[in-house]
Design a protein around this motif. Structure first.
Motif, short mmCIF file in Angstrom:
data_model
loop_
_atom_site.label_atom_id
_atom_site.label_comp_id
_atom_site.label_asym_id
_atom_site.label_seq_id
_atom_site.Cartn_x
_atom_site.Cartn_y
_atom_site.Cartn_z
N TRP A 35 -33.70 16.41 -76.25
CA TRP A 35 -32.90 16.52 -75.04
C TRP A 35 -32.10 17.81 -75.04
O TRP A 35 -31.54 18.20 -76.06
CB TRP A 35 -31.94 15.34 -74.90
CG TRP A 35 -32.59 14.08 -74.46
CD1 TRP A 35 -33.05 13.06 -75.24
CD2 TRP A 35 -32.86 13.69 -73.10
NE1 TRP A 35 -33.58 12.07 -74.47
CE2 TRP A 35 -33.47 12.42 -73.15
CE3 TRP A 35 -32.63 14.28 -71.86
CZ2 TRP A 35 -33.87 11.74 -72.01
CZ3 TRP A 35 -33.02 13.60 -70.71
CH2 TRP A 35 -33.64 12.35 -70.78
N HIS A 36 -32.04 18.46 -73.89
CA HIS A 36 -31.21 19.63 -73.68
C HIS A 36 -30.23 19.25 -72.57
O HIS A 36 -30.64 18.99 -71.43
CB HIS A 36 -32.07 20.82 -73.26
CG HIS A 36 -31.41 22.14 -73.45
ND1 HIS A 36 -31.11 22.66 -74.69
CD2 HIS A 36 -30.99 23.05 -72.55
CE1 HIS A 36 -30.53 23.85 -74.55
NE2 HIS A 36 -30.44 24.11 -73.26
N ILE A 37 -28.94 19.18 -72.89
CA ILE A 37 -27.94 18.66 -71.96
C ILE A 37 -27.17 19.80 -71.32
O ILE A 37 -26.53 20.61 -72.00
CB ILE A 37 -26.98 17.71 -72.69
CG1 ILE A 37 -27.78 16.55 -73.31
CG2 ILE A 37 -25.94 17.16 -71.73
CD1 ILE A 37 -26.95 15.66 -74.21
N ASP A 68 -35.95 28.70 -60.05
CA ASP A 68 -36.74 29.68 -60.80
C ASP A 68 -36.25 29.77 -62.25
O ASP A 68 -37.05 29.90 -63.18
CB ASP A 68 -36.65 31.06 -60.14
CG ASP A 68 -37.29 31.09 -58.76
OD1 ASP A 68 -38.15 30.22 -58.49
OD2 ASP A 68 -36.91 31.95 -57.96
N THR A 69 -34.92 29.71 -62.42
CA THR A 69 -34.35 29.78 -63.76
C THR A 69 -34.82 28.60 -64.61
O THR A 69 -35.21 28.76 -65.77
CB THR A 69 -32.81 29.78 -63.68
OG1 THR A 69 -32.37 30.91 -62.92
CG2 THR A 69 -32.19 29.83 -65.07
N VAL A 70 -34.79 27.41 -64.02
CA VAL A 70 -35.21 26.21 -64.74
C VAL A 70 -36.71 26.24 -65.02
O VAL A 70 -37.17 25.82 -66.09
CB VAL A 70 -34.83 24.94 -63.96
CG1 VAL A 70 -35.42 23.69 -64.61
CG2 VAL A 70 -33.31 24.81 -63.87
N ALA A 71 -37.48 26.78 -64.08
CA ALA A 71 -38.93 26.89 -64.29
C ALA A 71 -39.24 27.78 -65.49
O ALA A 71 -40.13 27.46 -66.31
CB ALA A 71 -39.59 27.45 -63.03
N ALA A 72 -38.50 28.88 -65.62
CA ALA A 72 -38.70 29.76 -66.78
C ALA A 72 -38.31 29.06 -68.07
O ALA A 72 -38.98 29.20 -69.10
CB ALA A 72 -37.88 31.04 -66.59
N TRP A 73 -37.24 28.29 -68.03
CA TRP A 73 -36.82 27.54 -69.22
C TRP A 73 -37.87 26.51 -69.61
O TRP A 73 -38.18 26.33 -70.79
CB TRP A 73 -35.49 26.85 -68.94
CG TRP A 73 -35.00 26.02 -70.09
CD1 TRP A 73 -34.22 26.43 -71.12
CD2 TRP A 73 -35.28 24.63 -70.33
NE1 TRP A 73 -33.99 25.39 -71.99
CE2 TRP A 73 -34.63 24.28 -71.53
CE3 TRP A 73 -36.01 23.67 -69.64
CZ2 TRP A 73 -34.71 22.99 -72.05
CZ3 TRP A 73 -36.09 22.39 -70.15
CH2 TRP A 73 -35.44 22.06 -71.35
N ASN A 77 -39.82 25.73 -73.12
CA ASN A 77 -39.47 24.47 -73.79
C ASN A 77 -40.27 23.31 -73.20
O ASN A 77 -39.70 22.38 -72.60
CB ASN A 77 -37.97 24.20 -73.65
CG ASN A 77 -37.11 25.30 -74.20
OD1 ASN A 77 -36.78 25.32 -75.38
ND2 ASN A 77 -36.73 26.25 -73.35
N PRO A 78 -41.58 23.32 -73.36
CA PRO A 78 -42.40 22.31 -72.68
C PRO A 78 -42.18 20.88 -73.16
O PRO A 78 -42.44 19.93 -72.42
CB PRO A 78 -43.84 22.77 -72.99
CG PRO A 78 -43.71 23.57 -74.25
CD PRO A 78 -42.38 24.25 -74.17
N GLY A 79 -41.70 20.69 -74.37
CA GLY A 79 -41.55 19.33 -74.90
C GLY A 79 -40.14 18.79 -74.85
O GLY A 79 -39.87 17.72 -75.40
N THR A 80 -39.25 19.51 -74.20
CA THR A 80 -37.84 19.11 -74.18
C THR A 80 -37.45 18.65 -72.78
O THR A 80 -37.78 19.29 -71.79
CB THR A 80 -36.93 20.30 -74.58
OG1 THR A 80 -37.32 20.75 -75.88
CG2 THR A 80 -35.47 19.89 -74.61
N CYS A 116 -39.61 19.90 -61.15
CA CYS A 116 -39.59 19.87 -62.61
C CYS A 116 -40.58 18.88 -63.22
O CYS A 116 -40.63 18.74 -64.45
CB CYS A 116 -38.18 19.57 -63.11
SG CYS A 116 -37.10 21.02 -63.00
N ASP A 117 -41.33 18.18 -62.40
CA ASP A 117 -42.43 17.34 -62.90
C ASP A 117 -41.99 16.43 -64.04
O ASP A 117 -42.58 16.44 -65.13
CB ASP A 117 -43.59 18.24 -63.34
CG ASP A 117 -44.87 17.45 -63.57
OD1 ASP A 117 -45.02 16.39 -62.96
OD2 ASP A 117 -45.70 17.91 -64.38
#
Length: 211
Positions: A35-37, A68-73, A77-80, A116-117
């Motif tokens: 988790w990334h909070i 766009d910022t969250v998409a880059a993140w 971090n595909p598994g978080t 964010c799927d």
């Protein structure tokens, strides 16, 4: 808890919504990997500005498009899973910022969730009297959001709230009847938690700062 990407905690003012999030949910998730909070968000009078400020948490300029910022993140971090907590979602209405700003804010949040799927989870705390208008602006279909209603606190729950923190610090109430007196002050009362805090401070000889 996370039956979907959006969870709305509903309850009267002072019912313990923020306490459940801060002392319960966040405490548990910080002990869980994956988790990334994000920092807790309060919409205030300028909810879109408050939302854009989250860009800085990702190291992006505040004027960037958050989606766009969250998409880059997410690419990095595909598994978080990402958690966003919005406290007192009704603030734009309560502060007189208007329904239009609340609608714009919620539309942005809903767009972020959709993009964010299932990797982004959003928890909102909301006063129950603001539920109809807020859910209308969210534009979610029935069942698309998990609605979690916080019930009124029982006498046993109030007793645990009073005794639990004191017991952890090896502190006890004298006389013991004081606990029942404190419960009597707030039982069956809307907004029991802030009233309990005030009653406890006064009964224990430490008036709250506004007195």
């Amino acid at each position: 808890f996370f039956a979907g990407e959006l969870v709305v905690l509903l309850g009267a003012s002072g019912s313990g919504k923020s306490s459940l999030v801060r002392a319960g949910l966040l405490s548990r998730l910080r002990q869980t990997s994956g988790w990334h909070i994000l920092p807790l968000l309060r919409p205030g009078k300028q909810p879109l500005i408050a939302l854009s400020a989250l860009n800085s948490f990702f190291g992006a300029p505040e004027q960037s498009e958050l989606q766009d910022t969250v998409a880059a993140w997410r690419t990095r971090n595909p598994g978080t899973r990402l958690l966003l907590i919005i406290e007192q979602t009704e603030e734009p209405l309560a502060y007189g910022a208007g329904a239009i700003r609340l609608k714009q804010f919620l539309k942005k949040v809903q767009g972020l969730i959709s993009a964010c799927d299932e990797q982004l989870h959003v928890v909102m705390t909301l006063r129950s009297d603001c539920e109809p208008q807020t859910f209308k602006f969210l534009g979610v279909k029935p069942g698309a959001a998990t609605r979690f209603l916080i019930p009124s606190l029982s006498r046993q729950a109030l007793r645990q709230i009073i005794e639990g923190p004191a017991t952890e610090r090896v502190l006890y109430f004298e006389p013991p009847e004081l606990i029942e007196q404190l419960i009597d002050e707030v039982a069956e009362t809307p907004g029991a938690l802030p009233l309990l805090s005030c009653a406890t401070a006064i009964r224990c000889g430490t008036p709250p700062p506004w007195v």
